[in-house]
Design a protein around this motif. Structure first.
Motif, PDB file in Angstrom:
ATOM      1  N   SER A  23      35.385  43.035  39.387  1.00 39.32           N
ATOM      2  CA  SER A  23      34.843  41.758  38.583  1.00 39.32           C
ATOM      3  C   SER A  23      35.598  42.089  37.031  1.00 39.32           C
ATOM      4  O   SER A  23      36.148  41.291  36.583  1.00 39.32           O
ATOM      5  N   THR A  26      39.285  42.773  37.014  1.00 44.31           N
ATOM      6  CA  THR A  26      40.194  41.658  37.279  1.00 44.31           C
ATOM      7  C   THR A  26      39.813  40.543  36.697  1.00 44.31           C
ATOM      8  O   THR A  26      40.438  39.342  36.584  1.00 44.31           O
ATOM      9  N   THR A  28      37.403  38.766  36.828  1.00 38.59           N
ATOM     10  CA  THR A  28      36.703  37.691  37.577  1.00 38.59           C
ATOM     11  C   THR A  28      35.265  37.430  37.577  1.00 38.59           C
ATOM     12  O   THR A  28      34.596  38.412  37.199  1.00 38.59           O
ATOM     13  N   CYS A  33      33.431  37.127  42.590  1.00 37.27           N
ATOM     14  CA  CYS A  33      34.073  38.464  43.150  1.00 37.27           C
ATOM     15  C   CYS A  33      33.333  38.680  44.301  1.00 37.27           C
ATOM     16  O   CYS A  33      33.795  39.207  45.546  1.00 37.27           O
TER      17      CYS A  33
END
Length: 125
Positions: A23, A26, A28, A33
């Motif tokens: 997470s 990226t 996210t 995630c």
């Protein structure tokens, strides 16, 4: 180099290193995630997203660096990795752990820089 960072939305320190690393790398949302990892592990037939084979499958789209053992030499450690890769975002598969390295800094809930690095994925955005 190490900096304390916990991507868990409630700041809990749990055995969620895979979710925290992915997470963070990226960018996210943590819960999003975790849902994605659970969905993908079921889809691919794994019992856990912490399974090394699952990680290799899940992260296959990213360039991978492999650090093979050389007889008589110590493996590369997290601290060495940070010096060798001062720019970029990487997910590191370490001995019994997964973490993230952003611009030469390992972001984690504890200092894992002493652990051996087996594989790293370069997360390109």
């Amino acid at each position: 180099m190490y900096k304390e960072y916990n991507a868990h939305p409630k700041g809990l320190k749990t055995g969620d290193c895979v979710v925290r690393a992915i997470s963070t790398a990226t960018n996210t949302d943590y819960l999003e995630c975790r849902r994605e990892l659970n969905r993908k592990k079921r889809e691919l037939g794994y019992t856990s997203y912490k399974d090394t084979k699952f990680l290799y499958e899940y992260l296959k789209e990213y360039p991978r660096l492999i650090f093979k053992a050389v007889k008589g030499e110590p493996r590369i450690k997290g601290r060495d990795f940070t010096r060798l890769h001062p720019k970029g975002t990487y997910i590191l598969k370490m001995a019994g752990h997964v973490t993230v390295c952003v611009d030469g800094v390992i972001l984690d809930t504890w200092d894992s820089t002493y652990r051996s690095v087996y594989t790293a994925w370069e997360i390109t955005k």
